[in-house]
Design a protein around this motif. Structure first.
Motif, PDB file in Angstrom:
ATOM      1  N   TRP A 120      23.533  11.254  40.092  1.00 37.15           N
ATOM      2  CA  TRP A 120      24.500  10.362  39.605  1.00 37.15           C
ATOM      3  C   TRP A 120      25.109  10.763  38.292  1.00 37.15           C
ATOM      4  O   TRP A 120      26.329  10.757  38.210  1.00 37.15           O
ATOM      5  N   LEU A 127      28.644   8.609  42.681  1.00 41.29           N
ATOM      6  CA  LEU A 127      28.707   7.755  41.694  1.00 41.29           C
ATOM      7  C   LEU A 127      28.490   6.236  42.007  1.00 41.29           C
ATOM      8  O   LEU A 127      27.729   5.459  41.582  1.00 41.29           O
ATOM      9  N   THR A 128      29.308   5.903  42.992  1.00 41.32           N
ATOM     10  CA  THR A 128      29.568   4.289  43.484  1.00 41.32           C
ATOM     11  C   THR A 128      28.119   4.288  44.350  1.00 41.32           C
ATOM     12  O   THR A 128      27.338   3.089  43.858  1.00 41.32           O
ATOM     13  N   LYS A 173      28.981  11.937  37.575  1.00 35.97           N
ATOM     14  CA  LYS A 173      29.735  11.364  36.292  1.00 35.97           C
ATOM     15  C   LYS A 173      30.426  12.402  35.589  1.00 35.97           C
ATOM     16  O   LYS A 173      31.539  12.247  35.054  1.00 35.97           O
ATOM     17  N   GLN A 202      22.734   2.940  31.773  1.00 35.91           N
ATOM     18  CA  GLN A 202      23.042   3.582  32.900  1.00 35.91           C
ATOM     19  C   GLN A 202      22.566   5.145  32.859  1.00 35.91           C
ATOM     20  O   GLN A 202      21.681   5.587  33.808  1.00 35.91           O
ATOM     21  N   ASP A 203      23.026   5.665  31.860  1.00 38.13           N
ATOM     22  CA  ASP A 203      22.938   7.244  31.751  1.00 38.13           C
ATOM     23  C   ASP A 203      21.275   7.488  31.563  1.00 38.13           C
ATOM     24  O   ASP A 203      20.900   8.454  32.308  1.00 38.13           O
ATOM     25  N   THR A 215      24.853   3.847  41.705  1.00 31.55           N
ATOM     26  CA  THR A 215      24.937   3.215  40.559  1.00 31.55           C
ATOM     27  C   THR A 215      23.633   2.068  40.291  1.00 31.55           C
ATOM     28  O   THR A 215      23.452   1.533  41.249  1.00 31.55           O
ATOM     29  N   CYS A 227      21.793  -3.564  36.872  1.00 34.31           N
ATOM     30  CA  CYS A 227      21.977  -3.523  35.442  1.00 34.31           C
ATOM     31  C   CYS A 227      21.996  -5.326  35.082  1.00 34.31           C
ATOM     32  O   CYS A 227      22.863  -5.926  35.755  1.00 34.31           O
ATOM     33  N   GLN A 256      33.071  10.503  43.849  1.00 33.88           N
ATOM     34  CA  GLN A 256      33.100   9.162  43.512  1.00 33.88           C
ATOM     35  C   GLN A 256      32.091   8.542  44.372  1.00 33.88           C
ATOM     36  O   GLN A 256      31.441   7.460  43.804  1.00 33.88           O
ATOM     37  N   CYS A 278      18.765  -1.286  32.999  1.00 34.01           N
ATOM     38  CA  CYS A 278      19.100  -0.991  33.996  1.00 34.01           C
ATOM     39  C   CYS A 278      17.805  -0.188  34.978  1.00 34.01           C
ATOM     40  O   CYS A 278      17.000   0.329  34.382  1.00 34.01           O
TER      41      CYS A 278
END
Length: 254
Positions: free
Chosen positions: A241, A193-194, A245, A232-233, A197, A200, A190, A215
């Motif tokens: 990241w 991920l955070t 995820k 994002q992906d 990020t 965007c 997490q 993004c």
């Protein structure tokens, strides 16, 4: 308006919006305490690796452990984890080599390189290996909380999930429980991920006559799509990241 003029307007709008996003991020971070980081701020790591290969190997390793966790064969799961890591060993080691913190780098390398011989160890050494791999996870988790440089955080994310399935399997085979390790892996992922990020913005696109999400990853890679998750992906495809995820749902069922 001619197509060439529309493209100029589009590029200008995107540039202004992204500049605004950067400014907002900078202002939001101003005045906050800067945690110690093992790599100078602003540094960028460019290991010569194929991130897709690493991501596929890590997913396969976690899947193998999940099969064992669900009642599958320990021997088969171990063989599958070893095969997955071996398939991307050089790429994984290159990511680990990019970690500036010596302790985390050493323990991650040791786990990846020595796990194939795990079954040849004595009982005491199996437990020692499992505990050392666990300590490696907690060391990386601690660094993820401390580092501010996103390139360093990215490399830690790769190493975290290279060692993760190894530590889980080693602990299980050494007779140790994983009910305390799994939450650490969830929390660490997490943090990745955070922390990574992408920025965007949602802008009107003259070409498609509708809004699109634009993004930008920390490394400057940009992507756009109709939906924010897809944008994002695409922007984060070459970073840990994406691995974090995809790993979090796998860990949720453990």
């Amino acid at each position: 308006m001619r197509p060439s003029e529309r493209n100029k307007v589009k590029r200008k709008l995107i540039g202004v919006a992204m500049a605004f996003a950067v400014a907002v991020t900078a202002v939001a971070g101003a005045g906050s305490a800067q945690a110690a980081t093992p790599r100078p701020a602003g540094s960028t790591v460019h290991p010569n690796v194929d991130p897709v290969t690493v991501a596929e190997a890590i997913k396969a390793a976690y899947d193998a452990y999940k099969t064992f966790f669900g009642g599958g064969s320990s021997a088969n799961a171990t063989a599958q984890i070893i095969a997955a890591i071996k398939a991307a060993e050089r790429e994984i080691i290159n990511h680990i080599d990019a970690i500036a913190a010596a302790d985390a780098r050493a323990c991650a390398q040791s786990a990846v390189l020595n796990f194939p011989d795990f079954d040849n160890l004595t009982t005491d050494n199996k437990q020692n290996f499992a505990l050392t791999a666990t300590s490696c996870i907690t060391e990386i988790d601690s660094l993820l909380s401390a580092v501010t440089d996103k390139a360093a955080k990215d490399q830690l994310g790769f190493s975290l999930n290279a060692v993760g399935p190894i530590a889980l399997m080693a602990r299980s085979k050494a007779g140790l429980h994983n009910d305390t390790l799994v939450p650490v892996l969830r929390e660490s992922n997490q943090k990745v991920l955070t922390g990574l990020t992408p920025r965007c913005v949602n802008l009107f696109d003259p070409d498609s006559h509708g809004k699109r999400w634009f993004c930008t990853a920390y490394n400057g890679f940009r992507a756009d799509d109709v939906t924010q998750p897809d944008a994002q992906d695409d922007a984060m495809v070459n970073t840990s990241w994406e691995i974090a995820k995809n790993t979090l749902p796998q860990l949720a069922s453990l």
